[in-house]
Design an enzyme around this catalytic site. Structure first.
Site, mmCIF file in Angstrom:
data_model
loop_
_atom_site.group_PDB
_atom_site.id
_atom_site.type_symbol
_atom_site.label_atom_id
_atom_site.label_comp_id
_atom_site.label_asym_id
_atom_site.label_seq_id
_atom_site.Cartn_x
_atom_site.Cartn_y
_atom_site.Cartn_z
ATOM 1 C CB CYS A 1 2.154 -0.305 -7.375
ATOM 2 S SG CYS A 1 2.477 -1.995 -7.880
ATOM 3 C CD GLU B 1 6.665 -5.929 -2.140
ATOM 4 O OE1 GLU B 1 6.780 -5.250 -3.180
ATOM 5 O OE2 GLU B 1 7.508 -6.771 -1.788
ATOM 6 N N GLY C 1 0.837 -1.204 0.000
ATOM 7 C CA GLY C 1 0.000 0.000 0.000
ATOM 8 C C GLY C 1 0.863 1.241 0.000
ATOM 9 C CB VAL D 1 -0.899 2.763 5.664
ATOM 10 C CG1 VAL D 1 -1.305 1.515 6.429
ATOM 11 C CG2 VAL D 1 -2.086 3.711 5.540
HETATM 12 P P1 NAD Z 1 -5.523 0.860 0.573
HETATM 13 O O1 NAD Z 1 -6.205 2.149 0.924
HETATM 14 O O2 NAD Z 1 -6.346 -0.294 0.142
HETATM 15 O O3 NAD Z 1 -4.644 0.476 1.848
HETATM 16 C C1 NAD Z 1 -3.868 -0.690 1.873
HETATM 17 C C2 NAD Z 1 -4.170 -1.459 3.136
HETATM 18 O O4 NAD Z 1 -3.809 -0.671 4.260
HETATM 19 C C3 NAD Z 1 -5.626 -1.817 3.286
HETATM 20 O O5 NAD Z 1 -5.759 -3.179 3.605
HETATM 21 C C4 NAD Z 1 -6.102 -0.909 4.398
HETATM 22 O O6 NAD Z 1 -7.116 -1.474 5.173
HETATM 23 C C5 NAD Z 1 -4.858 -0.716 5.219
HETATM 24 N N1 NAD Z 1 -4.884 0.547 5.963
HETATM 25 C C6 NAD Z 1 -5.304 1.747 5.526
HETATM 26 N N2 NAD Z 1 -5.154 2.678 6.485
HETATM 27 C C7 NAD Z 1 -4.634 2.045 7.556
HETATM 28 C C8 NAD Z 1 -4.240 2.458 8.866
HETATM 29 N N3 NAD Z 1 -4.365 3.714 9.266
HETATM 30 N N4 NAD Z 1 -3.735 1.524 9.690
HETATM 31 C C9 NAD Z 1 -3.592 0.248 9.300
HETATM 32 N N5 NAD Z 1 -3.947 -0.189 8.073
HETATM 33 C C10 NAD Z 1 -4.460 0.681 7.216
HETATM 34 O O7 NAD Z 1 -4.472 1.059 -0.547
HETATM 35 P P2 NAD Z 1 -3.528 2.295 -0.866
HETATM 36 O O8 NAD Z 1 -2.539 2.467 0.219
HETATM 37 O O9 NAD Z 1 -4.319 3.477 -1.314
HETATM 38 O O10 NAD Z 1 -2.811 1.653 -2.132
HETATM 39 C C11 NAD Z 1 -2.234 2.456 -3.088
HETATM 40 C C12 NAD Z 1 -0.751 2.555 -2.856
HETATM 41 O O11 NAD Z 1 -0.197 1.252 -2.803
HETATM 42 C C13 NAD Z 1 -0.045 3.249 -3.982
HETATM 43 O O12 NAD Z 1 0.988 4.044 -3.461
HETATM 44 C C14 NAD Z 1 0.534 2.110 -4.793
HETATM 45 O O13 NAD Z 1 1.647 2.465 -5.562
HETATM 46 C C15 NAD Z 1 0.870 1.135 -3.723
HETATM 47 N N6 NAD Z 1 0.890 -0.221 -4.235
HETATM 48 C C16 NAD Z 1 2.058 -0.899 -4.197
HETATM 49 C C17 NAD Z 1 2.117 -2.160 -4.720
HETATM 50 C C18 NAD Z 1 3.388 -2.965 -4.698
HETATM 51 O O14 NAD Z 1 3.303 -4.160 -4.920
HETATM 52 N N7 NAD Z 1 4.532 -2.371 -4.440
HETATM 53 C C19 NAD Z 1 0.982 -2.744 -5.264
HETATM 54 C C20 NAD Z 1 -0.195 -2.024 -5.258
HETATM 55 C C21 NAD Z 1 -0.237 -0.758 -4.736
#
Ligand code: NAD
Length: 481
Positions: free
Chosen positions: A250, A216, A194, A198
């Protein structure tokens, strides 16, 4: 669609169930790992329609695209893992220096215990299941949490995991409150995918239990297009990598740095490619996804107010549609260049040289992916040496993550650690060093009282090159040439 959540008071019981399976030694045998992966594979096939429908409900993910990037990707990862897991799990013999002989040395691959996987919404199936596959292959129990922002897919995944019917492989559903509760539990490894904000929350929670983490993350992944590039192919591959999943990938090329002499040609070619992919009206195309929610839609709409829209630019808040868009003439101070775009807006920026492009890349955080389009191998090498990234692809986008023989992970702000294939197995494995010595012989040279002769023998034993090291030296010398 409303989100199903696991009652917070149930979360400790779910984790305890996984831990009990580990304590009983149920997850360690190879037979459990193989059987669980086979059953997971069969369930993935059986639940294919439900998962594809859920992905369509969450953000209109086109079916073929969803199958390729989510289910197909996961199935191929399971197959690769099943083919190799016995070899990966087997003890690995390594050389023993003369001083410590007679004895033999091995690396044993042990499970860590209970792994926690927290996944995001953009590829909600594969980003949850592929780390789970690696954790299971390494003999761990796993508790996974899908993203609340893809609620239909979260339910479909819950149905799949429930059908597996093994408390060693469990799912917790929910958002911030449930994830916060989950993170108070003790895990033996956490893999979080994510955003960086976070990730810091996850790492802080992990510190309480001294739990190792794999993060990741994302960031702005650049594509550099040099004057020597095959522009039509570059345009096609950049447009595909950018507009797949409506730019919510991502490793999507976030922005393009192109040598000025081919800037206009590239912009035109990307525009033509968008029409070829999605027709004259991408909003009517079944092959184009939508923005996941209103918050992201509004964030992206604001990013459109910079530079000149060369292609696309249309939006429709009701269906959260943003056309595949190319903007030119943006500056690095514009908001679109200040944050990860994570949507279908592609800034194309002219530069005077590859060195200038590298300067732009290096002024930002280390990206998750770096793309270079060139017909000149030396130029490709110069770009790869001039800027680091989690992964890279020469004359392509996204493809490098599909090869299970390559690690997938970021560096710096784009993440830490890696998985996919053997790298995932290793991430969730404790590499235990085991030396076994015989008692038939007990050379006195390492024991006091030390003498000049013993010291000579120790020195020789430790410094005499191992035959395997000699071979490594020959190979290193060849590489240096
Ligand atoms: P998201 O909002 O779905 O969050 C990811 C996870 O974090 C979720 O399961 C969510 O419940 C949890 N979360 C959110 N806030 C939280 C908190 N305060 N405390 C604990 N857990 C919490 O996804 P996102 O972060 O918006 O995803 C997008 C980002 O992820 C982008 O930056 C993208 O580049 C990155 N990403 C990376 C990869 C990789 O493989 N490197 C893949 C996909 C996305």
């Amino acid at each position: 669609m409303s989100l199903t959540t696991t009652p917070i008071e149930q979360i400790p019981t779910v984790v305890a169930g996984a831990r009990a399976a580990v304590a009983q030694g149920r997850t360690t045998p190879l037979a459990w790992r193989v059987d669980t992966l086979r059953r997971l594979r069969a369930l993935l096939v059986a639940h294919e329609d439900a998962l594809l429908d859920a992905l369509a409900a969450d953000f209109a993910k086109p079916r073929p695209e969803a199958w390729l990037s989510e289910l197909g990707f996961t199935l191929s990862d399971i197959d690769h893992t099943l083919a190799h897991v016995a070899l990966w799990a087997a003890p690995e013999k390594v050389a023993t220096p003369l001083t410590f002989k007679p004895g033999r040395s091995e690396i044993h691959h042990e499970p860590l215990g209970v792994v926690c996987v927290i996944a995001p919404w953009n590829y909600p199936v594969q980003l949850l299941l592929v780390p789970m596959v690696a954790a299971i292959a390494a003999g761990n129990a796993v508790v996974a949490k899908p993203s609340e922002l893809a609620p239909a897919t979260s339910d479909a995944l819950a149905a799949l995991i429930t059908a597996l019917g093994d408390p060693a492989v469990a799912l917790v559903q929910g958002g911030v409150a449930e994830t916060t509760a989950l993170l108070t539990e003790r895990f033996d490894h956490i893999l979080y995918t994510g955003n960086g904000r976070v990730a810091r929350v996850v790492m802080r929670a992990a510190a309480d239990h001294l739990t190792p983490v794999t993060l990741e993350l994302g960031g702005k992944s650049p594509a550099i297009v040099t004057a020597s590039a095959n522009i039509d192919v570059a345009a096609r591959r950049i447009a595909w990598g950018k507009f797949l999943n409506c730019g919510q990938t991502c490793i999507a090329p976030d922005y393009v740095l192109v040598e000025r002499s081919v800037h206009d040609q590239l912009v035109t070619a990307i525009g033509n490619q968008i029409t070829e992919f999605y027709g004259p009206d991408p909003q009517a195309s079944a092959d184009y996804a939508r923005i996941v929610n209103d918050v992201h839609f509004q964030r992206l709409e604001k990013l459109l107010h910079a530079g000149t829209v060369a292609v696309g630019g249309q939006t429709d808040p009701d269906s959260r549609y943003i056309a595949p868009t190319v903007v030119t003439g943006v500056t690095r101070a514009d908001p679109v260049m200040q944050e990860e775009i994570f949507g279908p807006i592609l800034p194309v920026i002219a530069v005077d040289s590859v060195d200038e492009a590298l300067g732009v890349v290096n002024a930002d955080d280390k990206p998750l992916a770096l793309y270079v389009f060139t017909e000149d191998d030396a130029e490709a090498e110069r770009v790869l040496a001039g800027a680091t990234s989690g992964g890279a692809c020469v004359n392509g986008t996204l493809m490098h993550i599909s090869n299970p023989n390559l690690p997938f992970g970021g560096v710096g702000e784009s993440g830490m650690g890696a998985y996919h294939g053997k790298f995932g197995f290793d991430t969730f494995t404790h590499h235990r060093s085991v030396m076994t010595r015989t008692t038939k012989l007990d050379p006195p040279m390492t024991y006091p009282p030390y003498t000049a002769k013993k010291e000579r023998m120790i020195r020789r034993g430790l410094t005499l090159p191992d035959p395997r090291d000699l071979w490594a030296r020959v190979r290193s010398a060849r590489h240096r040439r």
